[in-house]
Design a protein around this motif. Structure first.
Motif, short mmCIF file in Angstrom:
data_model
loop_
_atom_site.label_atom_id
_atom_site.label_comp_id
_atom_site.label_asym_id
_atom_site.label_seq_id
_atom_site.Cartn_x
_atom_site.Cartn_y
_atom_site.Cartn_z
N LYS A 102 0.83 -1.20 0.00
CA LYS A 102 0.00 0.00 0.00
C LYS A 102 0.86 1.25 0.00
O LYS A 102 0.50 2.27 -0.61
N ASP A 103 2.01 1.19 0.67
CA ASP A 103 2.85 2.37 0.83
C ASP A 103 4.00 2.45 -0.18
O ASP A 103 4.77 3.41 -0.18
N HIS A 104 4.13 1.42 -1.02
CA HIS A 104 5.26 1.38 -1.95
C HIS A 104 4.96 0.40 -3.07
O HIS A 104 4.31 -0.62 -2.84
N PRO A 105 5.45 0.66 -4.30
CA PRO A 105 5.16 -0.24 -5.42
C PRO A 105 5.80 -1.62 -5.33
O PRO A 105 5.48 -2.51 -6.10
N GLY A 106 6.74 -1.82 -4.38
CA GLY A 106 7.38 -3.11 -4.23
C GLY A 106 6.41 -4.20 -3.78
O GLY A 106 5.27 -3.93 -3.38
N PRO A 125 12.06 -10.95 -5.40
CA PRO A 125 11.77 -9.58 -4.96
C PRO A 125 12.37 -8.57 -5.92
O PRO A 125 13.49 -8.75 -6.40
N VAL A 126 11.61 -7.53 -6.23
CA VAL A 126 12.08 -6.46 -7.12
C VAL A 126 12.24 -5.20 -6.28
O VAL A 126 11.27 -4.70 -5.70
N HIS A 127 13.45 -4.68 -6.20
CA HIS A 127 13.72 -3.50 -5.38
C HIS A 127 13.35 -2.25 -6.18
O HIS A 127 14.21 -1.57 -6.76
N TYR A 128 12.07 -1.95 -6.21
CA TYR A 128 11.56 -0.85 -7.03
C TYR A 128 12.14 0.49 -6.58
O TYR A 128 12.14 0.82 -5.39
N ALA A 129 12.62 1.27 -7.55
CA ALA A 129 13.20 2.59 -7.30
C ALA A 129 14.42 2.52 -6.40
O ALA A 129 14.81 3.51 -5.79
N GLY A 130 15.03 1.34 -6.30
CA GLY A 130 16.20 1.17 -5.45
C GLY A 130 15.88 1.07 -3.98
O GLY A 130 16.79 1.08 -3.13
N VAL A 131 14.59 0.95 -3.63
CA VAL A 131 14.16 0.82 -2.24
C VAL A 131 14.01 -0.66 -1.91
O VAL A 131 13.33 -1.40 -2.63
N ALA A 132 14.62 -1.08 -0.82
CA ALA A 132 14.69 -2.49 -0.49
C ALA A 132 13.33 -3.09 -0.15
O ALA A 132 12.51 -2.48 0.54
N CYS A 133 13.11 -4.31 -0.65
CA CYS A 133 12.04 -5.14 -0.11
C CYS A 133 12.48 -5.59 1.29
O CYS A 133 13.65 -5.48 1.65
N ASN A 134 11.55 -6.13 2.06
CA ASN A 134 11.90 -6.63 3.39
C ASN A 134 12.61 -7.98 3.23
O ASN A 134 12.00 -9.04 3.27
N MET A 135 13.91 -7.89 3.06
CA MET A 135 14.67 -9.09 2.72
C MET A 135 14.78 -10.07 3.88
O MET A 135 14.91 -11.28 3.67
N LEU A 283 4.16 10.95 -2.05
CA LEU A 283 5.56 11.02 -2.42
C LEU A 283 6.24 9.68 -2.14
O LEU A 283 5.70 8.84 -1.42
N PRO A 284 7.43 9.45 -2.69
CA PRO A 284 8.10 8.16 -2.49
C PRO A 284 8.29 7.83 -1.01
O PRO A 284 8.66 8.69 -0.21
N TYR A 285 8.02 6.56 -0.69
CA TYR A 285 8.15 6.08 0.68
C TYR A 285 9.39 5.22 0.80
O TYR A 285 9.67 4.39 -0.07
N ARG A 286 10.13 5.42 1.89
CA ARG A 286 11.31 4.60 2.16
C ARG A 286 11.22 4.01 3.56
O ARG A 286 11.25 4.74 4.55
N PRO A 287 11.09 2.70 3.69
CA PRO A 287 11.06 2.08 5.02
C PRO A 287 12.37 2.33 5.77
O PRO A 287 13.42 2.58 5.16
N ASP A 288 12.33 2.22 7.09
CA ASP A 288 13.52 2.47 7.90
C ASP A 288 14.66 1.52 7.58
O ASP A 288 15.83 1.85 7.77
N TYR A 289 14.32 0.32 7.09
CA TYR A 289 15.37 -0.66 6.81
C TYR A 289 16.07 -0.45 5.46
O TYR A 289 16.98 -1.20 5.11
N SER A 290 15.66 0.56 4.70
CA SER A 290 16.23 0.77 3.37
C SER A 290 16.88 2.14 3.25
O SER A 290 16.40 3.13 3.81
N THR A 291 17.99 2.19 2.50
CA THR A 291 18.56 3.48 2.13
C THR A 291 17.90 3.95 0.83
O THR A 291 17.09 3.24 0.24
#
Length: 377
Positions: A102-106, A125-135, A283-291
């Protein structure tokens, strides 16, 4: 006209290409191929790295290494580029599409376990926009069900994932295999070009064979066999030295390129923050676990009508903004093969996401112009 993308040249590309030509070896796996592969292995602690002619080729190599057979199931997001799926369809796999977050296209990591069956073999897993999936969650599922994880890291160069214990690993180094892209739209480019990363070294020797058209040619040149021949399936996945030489010039400037792109990304974010909130634009969302590697800056509009107005308004002012993927589960090729599940969030991104221009040479006055036009809508 402000284009959506403009390839950046560091100034050394043609110098290194000329040098590659003068070495007398252009067919690949020469000086510049080795330089690039060693760079990635040392800087990011990847396993074996093999340059390819595209990320598509790297994914196809990964599908062969995973020993995908007709009827095997592969889980991946529907909101991705066709190459992610094609690599496995070519081997006869059934693609099981997952919805987006819901918060990110990943990929919606919470939905993956319910899609796993006795036929499931791989999670992609596809790291959309360079934002990490919950690996961490994905790797735990892979361990639980004895599955392979192949990271589609096409957009994810120089982006990191932080585990719950505080340790950090670069994207592309976590799954058993991963694939990168150096297409002209990526942060680091070689026109076309890609790379397979082999983190589970049990695949290492076979990867070299597949890379060399199914022959043990690499072993021959290492002196491990006295002659080489056809020992497995494979194809011409190895790029020319011209591609590798171009890429090497880019890698020498990775830090500078990343710093500039992150600055552009931040200017967009803070310049559009208030307007987006006022107009129900995400706007683009970045989880805390991703740069954030600043591969892309996108907006998620509240409707396709709002996105259409936005793209049209920018175009009227000579600015190229574009939408992105169309959900693969609704594509003409795969629609009849999909299991019929609704994937509303994937469709929402297909209908409402728009990408803004982001490239190294984008000027501050151009960024300001784009922001000013958007905030008048």
């Amino acid at each position: 006209m402000i284009p959506f993308n403009k390839p950046y040249l560091t100034g050394k590309e043609t110098e290194y290409i000329e040098d590659a030509v003068l070495t007398g070896k252009l067919s690949g796996n020469g000086k510049y191929t080795k330089l690039c592969q060693h760079y990635f292995e040392e800087k990011y602690n990847f396993g074996k790295c093999l340059l390819t002619t595209s990320c598509t080729d790297a994914l196809e190599m990964a599908a062969i290494l995973a020993n995908i057979q007709p009827g095997d199931e592969v889980i991946m997001p529907s909101y991705t580029f066709v190459s992610t799926s094609n690599a496995f369809v070519l081997r006869g796999a059934k693609i099981v599409f997952a919805d987006s977050r819901k918060d990110h296209p990943g990929i919606d990591e919470a939905s993956i376990e319910s899609l796993i069956t006795e036929k499931t073999k791989v999670i992609v897993p596809v790291h959309y926009a360079g934002v990490a999936c919950n690996m961490e969650k994905i790797m735990n599922l892979a361990t639980k069900y004895n599955l392979l994880v192949i990271e589609d890291a096409a957009q994810a160069i120089d982006s990191y994932y932080t585990f719950s214990d505080g340790s950090k690993k670069v994207l592309g180094s976590i799954g058993h295999l991963s694939a990168f892209s150096f297409h002209e739209t990526k942060n680091i480019i070689s026109g076309e070009g890609g790379m397979l990363v082999v983190n589970d070294l049990k695949f290492s020797n076979r990867a070299e064979i597949i890379w060399e058209k199914g022959t043990n040619r690499s072993a021959f040149f290492k002196g491990e066999v006295d002659k080489y021949g056809w020992v497995d399936i494979g194809s011409s996945f190895l790029p020319s030295e011209i591609i590798a030489a171009f890429l090497w010039a880019q890698l020498e400037n990775l830090e500078k390129i990343q710093t500039k792109r992150i600055g552009i990304w931040n200017n967009y974010y803070f310049g559009l923050e208030k307007w987006a909130k006022k107009n129900d634009v995400i706007l683009p969302y970045r989880p805390d676990y991703s740069t954030n590697n600043a591969h892309m800056f996108y907006l998620v509009c509240k409707s396709i009508e709002q996105r259409t107005i936005l793209i049209k308004k920018l175009k009227e002012h000579g600015i190229s903004a574009v939408f992105h993927y169309l959900s693969l589960h609704e594509s003409p090729f795969y629609h009849s093969k999909h299991d019929g599940r609704a994937l509303p969030k994937s469709n929402h991104y297909s209908n409402c996401l728009v990408r803004l221009p982001l490239f190294y040479e984008l000027k501050e006055e151009d960024i300001k112009k784009i922001i000013d036009i958007i905030t008048t809508i």
